[in-house]
Design a protein around this motif. Structure first.
Motif, PDB file in Angstrom:
ATOM      1  N   ALA A 148       0.844  -1.201   0.000  1.00  0.00           N
ATOM      2  CA  ALA A 148       0.000   0.000   0.000  1.00  0.00           C
ATOM      3  C   ALA A 148       0.882   1.256   0.000  1.00  0.00           C
ATOM      4  CB  ALA A 148      -0.932  -0.007   1.204  1.00  0.00           C
ATOM      5  N   GLY A 149       1.955   1.228   0.784  1.00  0.00           N
ATOM      6  CA  GLY A 149       2.899   2.341   0.787  1.00  0.00           C
ATOM      7  C   GLY A 149       3.561   2.525  -0.559  1.00  0.00           C
ATOM      8  N   MET A 150       3.914   1.433  -1.208  1.00  0.00           N
ATOM      9  CA  MET A 150       4.509   1.530  -2.546  1.00  0.00           C
ATOM     10  C   MET A 150       3.502   2.087  -3.550  1.00  0.00           C
ATOM     11  SD  MET A 150       7.724   0.605  -2.727  1.00  0.00           S
ATOM     12  CE  MET A 150       7.906   1.678  -1.342  1.00  0.00           C
ATOM     13  N   ALA A 151       2.232   1.750  -3.371  1.00  0.00           N
ATOM     14  CA  ALA A 151       1.193   2.317  -4.239  1.00  0.00           C
ATOM     15  C   ALA A 151       1.095   3.829  -4.027  1.00  0.00           C
ATOM     16  CB  ALA A 151      -0.150   1.649  -3.961  1.00  0.00           C
ATOM     17  N   ILE A 152       1.261   4.286  -2.792  1.00  0.00           N
ATOM     18  CA  ILE A 152       1.242   5.721  -2.511  1.00  0.00           C
ATOM     19  C   ILE A 152       2.418   6.404  -3.201  1.00  0.00           C
ATOM     20  CG2 ILE A 152       1.435   7.449  -0.687  1.00  0.00           C
ATOM     21  CD1 ILE A 152      -0.072   5.478   1.152  1.00  0.00           C
ATOM     22  N   VAL A 153       3.568   5.744  -3.237  1.00  0.00           N
ATOM     23  CA  VAL A 153       4.734   6.303  -3.935  1.00  0.00           C
ATOM     24  C   VAL A 153       4.408   6.497  -5.416  1.00  0.00           C
ATOM     25  CG1 VAL A 153       7.115   5.846  -4.654  1.00  0.00           C
ATOM     26  CG2 VAL A 153       6.404   5.355  -2.314  1.00  0.00           C
ATOM     27  N   VAL A 154       3.803   5.508  -6.026  1.00  0.00           N
ATOM     28  CA  VAL A 154       3.440   5.605  -7.444  1.00  0.00           C
ATOM     29  C   VAL A 154       2.405   6.713  -7.644  1.00  0.00           C
ATOM     30  CG1 VAL A 154       2.343   4.372  -9.362  1.00  0.00           C
ATOM     31  CG2 VAL A 154       4.026   3.209  -7.926  1.00  0.00           C
ATOM     32  N   ILE A 155       1.451   6.813  -6.730  1.00  0.00           N
ATOM     33  CA  ILE A 155       0.442   7.878  -6.818  1.00  0.00           C
ATOM     34  C   ILE A 155       1.112   9.249  -6.760  1.00  0.00           C
ATOM     35  CG2 ILE A 155      -1.476   8.949  -5.557  1.00  0.00           C
ATOM     36  CD1 ILE A 155      -2.391   6.070  -4.859  1.00  0.00           C
ATOM     37  N   GLY A 156       2.139   9.386  -5.938  1.00  0.00           N
ATOM     38  CA  GLY A 156       2.870  10.647  -5.871  1.00  0.00           C
ATOM     39  C   GLY A 156       3.477  11.027  -7.205  1.00  0.00           C
ATOM     40  N   GLY A 157       4.049  10.058  -7.889  1.00  0.00           N
ATOM     41  CA  GLY A 157       4.602  10.320  -9.213  1.00  0.00           C
ATOM     42  C   GLY A 157       3.537  10.703 -10.224  1.00  0.00           C
ATOM     43  N   VAL A 158       2.417  10.017 -10.163  1.00  0.00           N
ATOM     44  CA  VAL A 158       1.324  10.312 -11.095  1.00  0.00           C
ATOM     45  C   VAL A 158       0.743  11.704 -10.817  1.00  0.00           C
ATOM     46  CG1 VAL A 158      -1.019   9.610 -11.770  1.00  0.00           C
ATOM     47  CG2 VAL A 158       0.767   7.891 -11.492  1.00  0.00           C
ATOM     48  N   VAL A 159       0.557  12.041  -9.544  1.00  0.00           N
ATOM     49  CA  VAL A 159       0.027  13.364  -9.190  1.00  0.00           C
ATOM     50  C   VAL A 159       0.985  14.463  -9.661  1.00  0.00           C
ATOM     51  CG1 VAL A 159      -0.470  14.889  -7.235  1.00  0.00           C
ATOM     52  CG2 VAL A 159      -1.410  12.595  -7.273  1.00  0.00           C
ATOM     53  N   GLY A 160       2.280  14.280  -9.444  1.00  0.00           N
ATOM     54  CA  GLY A 160       3.251  15.265  -9.909  1.00  0.00           C
ATOM     55  C   GLY A 160       3.233  15.433 -11.413  1.00  0.00           C
ATOM     56  N   TRP A 161       3.106  14.336 -12.132  1.00  0.00           N
ATOM     57  CA  TRP A 161       3.065  14.378 -13.591  1.00  0.00           C
ATOM     58  C   TRP A 161       1.801  15.075 -14.076  1.00  0.00           C
ATOM     59  CZ3 TRP A 161      -0.084  11.524 -17.131  1.00  0.00           C
ATOM     60  CH2 TRP A 161       0.299  11.657 -18.463  1.00  0.00           C
ATOM     61  N   ILE A 162       0.661  14.765 -13.459  1.00  0.00           N
ATOM     62  CA  ILE A 162      -0.600  15.402 -13.846  1.00  0.00           C
ATOM     63  C   ILE A 162      -0.556  16.905 -13.555  1.00  0.00           C
ATOM     64  CG2 ILE A 162      -3.061  15.573 -13.267  1.00  0.00           C
ATOM     65  CD1 ILE A 162      -3.040  12.507 -12.963  1.00  0.00           C
ATOM     66  N   MET A 163      -0.044  17.265 -12.380  1.00  0.00           N
ATOM     67  CA  MET A 163       0.049  18.690 -12.048  1.00  0.00           C
ATOM     68  C   MET A 163       0.980  19.424 -13.010  1.00  0.00           C
ATOM     69  SD  MET A 163       0.058  18.707  -7.891  1.00  0.00           S
ATOM     70  CE  MET A 163       0.184  20.493  -7.775  1.00  0.00           C
ATOM     71  N   SER A 164       2.059  18.761 -13.418  1.00  0.00           N
ATOM     72  CA  SER A 164       2.969  19.355 -14.388  1.00  0.00           C
ATOM     73  C   SER A 164       2.269  19.536 -15.735  1.00  0.00           C
ATOM     74  CB  SER A 164       4.205  18.487 -14.535  1.00  0.00           C
ATOM     75  OG  SER A 164       5.096  19.042 -15.456  1.00  0.00           O
ATOM     76  N   ALA A 165       1.469  18.562 -16.124  1.00  0.00           N
ATOM     77  CA  ALA A 165       0.729  18.661 -17.380  1.00  0.00           C
ATOM     78  C   ALA A 165      -0.336  19.752 -17.315  1.00  0.00           C
ATOM     79  CB  ALA A 165       0.074  17.319 -17.705  1.00  0.00           C
ATOM     80  N   MET A 166      -0.823  20.056 -16.109  1.00  0.00           N
ATOM     81  CA  MET A 166      -1.817  21.113 -15.931  1.00  0.00           C
ATOM     82  C   MET A 166      -1.182  22.505 -15.913  1.00  0.00           C
ATOM     83  SD  MET A 166      -4.223  19.279 -13.058  1.00  0.00           S
ATOM     84  CE  MET A 166      -4.880  20.829 -12.528  1.00  0.00           C
ATOM     85  N   GLY A 167       0.136  22.576 -15.981  1.00  0.00           N
ATOM     86  CA  GLY A 167       0.808  23.861 -16.020  1.00  0.00           C
ATOM     87  C   GLY A 167       1.406  24.301 -14.701  1.00  0.00           C
ATOM     88  N   LEU A 168       1.417  23.421 -13.701  1.00  0.00           N
ATOM     89  CA  LEU A 168       1.970  23.773 -12.397  1.00  0.00           C
ATOM     90  C   LEU A 168       3.422  23.351 -12.246  1.00  0.00           C
ATOM     91  CD1 LEU A 168      -1.117  22.846 -10.218  1.00  0.00           C
ATOM     92  CD2 LEU A 168      -0.330  25.119 -10.819  1.00  0.00           C
ATOM     93  N   GLY A 169       4.008  22.864 -13.318  1.00  0.00           N
ATOM     94  CA  GLY A 169       5.409  22.456 -13.287  1.00  0.00           C
ATOM     95  C   GLY A 169       6.283  23.484 -13.972  1.00  0.00           C
ATOM     96  N   MET A 170       7.511  23.102 -14.259  1.00  0.00           N
ATOM     97  CA  MET A 170       8.472  23.979 -14.923  1.00  0.00           C
ATOM     98  C   MET A 170       8.071  24.129 -16.389  1.00  0.00           C
ATOM     99  SD  MET A 170      11.632  25.474 -14.483  1.00  0.00           S
ATOM    100  CE  MET A 170      12.119  24.659 -13.010  1.00  0.00           C
ATOM    101  N   PRO A 171       7.985  25.366 -16.893  1.00  0.00           N
ATOM    102  CA  PRO A 171       7.694  25.555 -18.318  1.00  0.00           C
ATOM    103  C   PRO A 171       8.783  24.927 -19.180  1.00  0.00           C
ATOM    104  CG  PRO A 171       7.495  27.631 -17.140  1.00  0.00           C
ATOM    105  CD  PRO A 171       8.089  26.630 -16.189  1.00  0.00           C
ATOM    106  N   LYS A 172       8.415  24.398 -20.312  1.00  0.00           N
ATOM    107  CA  LYS A 172       9.358  23.693 -21.183  1.00  0.00           C
ATOM    108  C   LYS A 172      10.435  24.623 -21.744  1.00  0.00           C
ATOM    109  CE  LYS A 172       7.287  19.661 -21.228  1.00  0.00           C
ATOM    110  NZ  LYS A 172       7.746  18.644 -20.365  1.00  0.00           N
ATOM    111  N   ASP A 173      10.115  25.899 -21.968  1.00  0.00           N
ATOM    112  CA  ASP A 173      11.077  26.787 -22.609  1.00  0.00           C
ATOM    113  C   ASP A 173      12.093  27.392 -21.645  1.00  0.00           C
ATOM    114  OD1 ASP A 173       9.187  28.286 -21.306  1.00  0.00           O
ATOM    115  OD2 ASP A 173       9.051  29.833 -22.849  1.00  0.00           O
ATOM    116  N   THR A 174      12.020  27.091 -20.363  1.00  0.00           N
ATOM    117  CA  THR A 174      12.968  27.675 -19.416  1.00  0.00           C
ATOM    118  C   THR A 174      14.249  26.870 -19.287  1.00  0.00           C
ATOM    119  OG1 THR A 174      11.979  26.527 -17.544  1.00  0.00           O
ATOM    120  CG2 THR A 174      11.156  28.743 -18.044  1.00  0.00           C
ATOM    121  N   HIS A 175      14.282  25.665 -19.854  1.00  0.00           N
ATOM    122  CA  HIS A 175      15.478  24.840 -19.765  1.00  0.00           C
ATOM    123  C   HIS A 175      16.532  25.364 -20.735  1.00  0.00           C
ATOM    124  CE1 HIS A 175      13.539  21.948 -17.191  1.00  0.00           C
ATOM    125  NE2 HIS A 175      12.520  21.913 -18.026  1.00  0.00           N
TER     126      HIS A 175
END
Length: 82
Positions: free
Chosen positions: A40-67
């Motif tokens: 269950a804890g390992m599933a929470i770890v995976v959920i953390g990665g998915v939530v971060g990826w979704i939030m990044s896709a929603m525009g809450l992550g680093m903009p692509k052109d700043t790299h």
């Protein structure tokens, strides 16, 4: 790393926080010898990665052109050699 703002976004902080909680849960259940809680804890770890990826896709992550590219190479012209 501090100069490049690596990971200083809501998506990164949220994903890492959820994953950290998952590692703590998995570690506690591993010590208690409870495999179901560990997974269950390992599933929470995976959920953390998915939530971060979704939030990044929603525009809450680093903009692509700043790299910035790490190294730039420009071919030498014939005039520069002489």
């Amino acid at each position: 790393m501090a100069g490049s703002s690596h990971g200083h976004t809501p998506a990164a902080w949220t994903g890492v926080t959820i994953a950290f909680i998952g590692f703590c849960v998995a570690g506690a259940f591993m010590v208690m010898a409870q495999p179901a809680g560990f997974w269950a804890g390992m599933a929470i770890v995976v959920i953390g990665g998915v939530v971060g990826w979704i939030m990044s896709a929603m525009g809450l992550g680093m903009p692509k052109d700043t790299h910035k590219p790490l190294a730039t190479s420009q071919p030498e012209s014939a005039d520069a050699k002489s």
